[in-house]
Design a protein around this motif. Structure first.
Motif, PDB file in Angstrom:
ATOM      1  N   VAL A  79      32.300-104.290 101.254  1.00  0.00           N
ATOM      2  CA  VAL A  79      33.164-103.407 100.482  1.00  0.00           C
ATOM      3  C   VAL A  79      34.604-103.612 100.922  1.00  0.00           C
ATOM      4  N   THR A  80      35.493-103.572  99.951  1.00  0.00           N
ATOM      5  CA  THR A  80      36.906-103.477 100.266  1.00  0.00           C
ATOM      6  C   THR A  80      37.272-102.012 100.127  1.00  0.00           C
ATOM      7  N   TRP A  81      38.245-101.596 100.872  1.00  0.00           N
ATOM      8  CA  TRP A  81      38.607-100.190 100.894  1.00  0.00           C
ATOM      9  C   TRP A  81      40.074-100.014 101.261  1.00  0.00           C
ATOM     10  N   THR A  82      40.556 -98.814 101.021  1.00  0.00           N
ATOM     11  CA  THR A  82      41.869 -98.399 101.493  1.00  0.00           C
ATOM     12  C   THR A  82      41.673 -97.110 102.268  1.00  0.00           C
ATOM     13  N   MET A  83      42.069 -97.141 103.514  1.00  0.00           N
ATOM     14  CA  MET A  83      41.986 -95.946 104.348  1.00  0.00           C
ATOM     15  C   MET A  83      43.295 -95.172 104.200  1.00  0.00           C
ATOM     16  N   HIS A  84      43.192 -93.891 103.919  1.00  0.00           N
ATOM     17  CA  HIS A  84      44.340 -92.991 103.837  1.00  0.00           C
ATOM     18  C   HIS A  84      44.230 -92.078 105.055  1.00  0.00           C
ATOM     19  N   TRP A  85      45.217 -92.162 105.934  1.00  0.00           N
ATOM     20  CA  TRP A  85      45.114 -91.462 107.209  1.00  0.00           C
ATOM     21  C   TRP A  85      46.486 -90.975 107.661  1.00  0.00           C
ATOM     22  N   SER A  86      46.471 -90.032 108.568  1.00  0.00           N
ATOM     23  CA  SER A  86      47.713 -89.582 109.190  1.00  0.00           C
ATOM     24  C   SER A  86      47.436 -89.225 110.644  1.00  0.00           C
ATOM     25  N   HIS A  87      48.446 -89.450 111.443  1.00  0.00           N
ATOM     26  CA  HIS A  87      48.408 -89.125 112.870  1.00  0.00           C
ATOM     27  C   HIS A  87      49.711 -88.401 113.171  1.00  0.00           C
ATOM     28  N   PRO A  88      49.657 -87.296 113.897  1.00  0.00           N
ATOM     29  CA  PRO A  88      50.876 -86.516 114.115  1.00  0.00           C
ATOM     30  C   PRO A  88      52.005 -87.287 114.819  1.00  0.00           C
ATOM     31  N   ARG A  89      51.682 -88.329 115.567  1.00  0.00           N
ATOM     32  CA  ARG A  89      52.714 -89.063 116.298  1.00  0.00           C
ATOM     33  C   ARG A  89      53.071 -90.404 115.666  1.00  0.00           C
ATOM     34  N   ILE A  90      52.553 -90.688 114.481  1.00  0.00           N
ATOM     35  CA  ILE A  90      52.877 -91.943 113.786  1.00  0.00           C
ATOM     36  C   ILE A  90      53.505 -91.599 112.440  1.00  0.00           C
ATOM     37  N   ALA A  91      54.690 -92.149 112.196  1.00  0.00           N
ATOM     38  CA  ALA A  91      55.416 -91.951 110.932  1.00  0.00           C
ATOM     39  C   ALA A  91      55.561 -90.464 110.603  1.00  0.00           C
ATOM     40  N   SER A  92      55.849 -89.668 111.618  1.00  0.00           N
ATOM     41  CA  SER A  92      56.054 -88.220 111.457  1.00  0.00           C
ATOM     42  C   SER A  92      54.869 -87.519 110.802  1.00  0.00           C
ATOM     43  N   GLY A  93      53.680 -88.067 110.980  1.00  0.00           N
ATOM     44  CA  GLY A  93      52.472 -87.443 110.444  1.00  0.00           C
ATOM     45  C   GLY A  93      52.247 -87.668 108.961  1.00  0.00           C
ATOM     46  N   GLU A  94      53.061 -88.523 108.335  1.00  0.00           N
ATOM     47  CA  GLU A  94      52.886 -88.807 106.911  1.00  0.00           C
ATOM     48  C   GLU A  94      51.578 -89.549 106.666  1.00  0.00           C
TER      49      GLU A  94
END
Length: 144
Positions: A79-94
């Motif tokens: 499968v190909t996929w796109t992960m949509h994620w956020s981390h509070p310390r990366i890219a201001s949590g965007e």
């Protein structure tokens, strides 16, 4: 073939809402001797996979996958996929998006081996102050 489709369906369901899934539920998806390989390492056995997911999900604010239709035969699928994620310390949590691919081998109704391919630099390293500057510079030089 229906047995294979049920593994795929469960895989897609689990990853589609990963940040809301229970770690113990991995036992219904992965064999106790399963191997998961990704850019951050090899995780051998169900316990190691559960420990890895526990660590990953403890550090993100959100993590969901948009999964494209799979390619499959009797004992494996991709499968190909796109992960949509956020981390509070990366890219201001965007919310960030990361494309990738999983190659999965099954035995019976469980996953026995999974190899994930994605750009760990794009995911994390490019967002670190000094290291990110260096990686982006290297990518510019090689035309990536």
């Amino acid at each position: 073939m229906r047995e294979q489709l049920s593994v795929i369906d469960r895989f897609v369901d689990y990853y589609a809402g990963l940040d809301n899934k229970s770690i113990p539920a991995l036992a219904s998806l992965y064999d106790k001797h399963a191997v998961l390989i990704d850019p951050f390492g090899d995780h051998n056995g169900l316990f190691a996979i559960q420990r890895y997911f526990t660590h990953l999900l403890a550090n993100v604010s959100a993590c969901r996958f948009a999964i494209d239709p799979p390619l499959y035969d009797t004992q494996r699928f991709a499968v190909t996929w796109t992960m949509h994620w956020s981390h509070p310390r990366i890219a201001s949590g965007e919310i960030r998006s990361l494309p990738g691919c999983s190659m999965v081998e099954t035995q019976g109704e469980k996953i026995f081996r999974q190899r994930d391919y994605y750009d760990a630099g794009q995911m994390i390293y490019e967002h670190l102050p000094l290291l990110g500057w260096a990686i982006r510079g290297i990518k510019r030089r090689v035309g990536a």
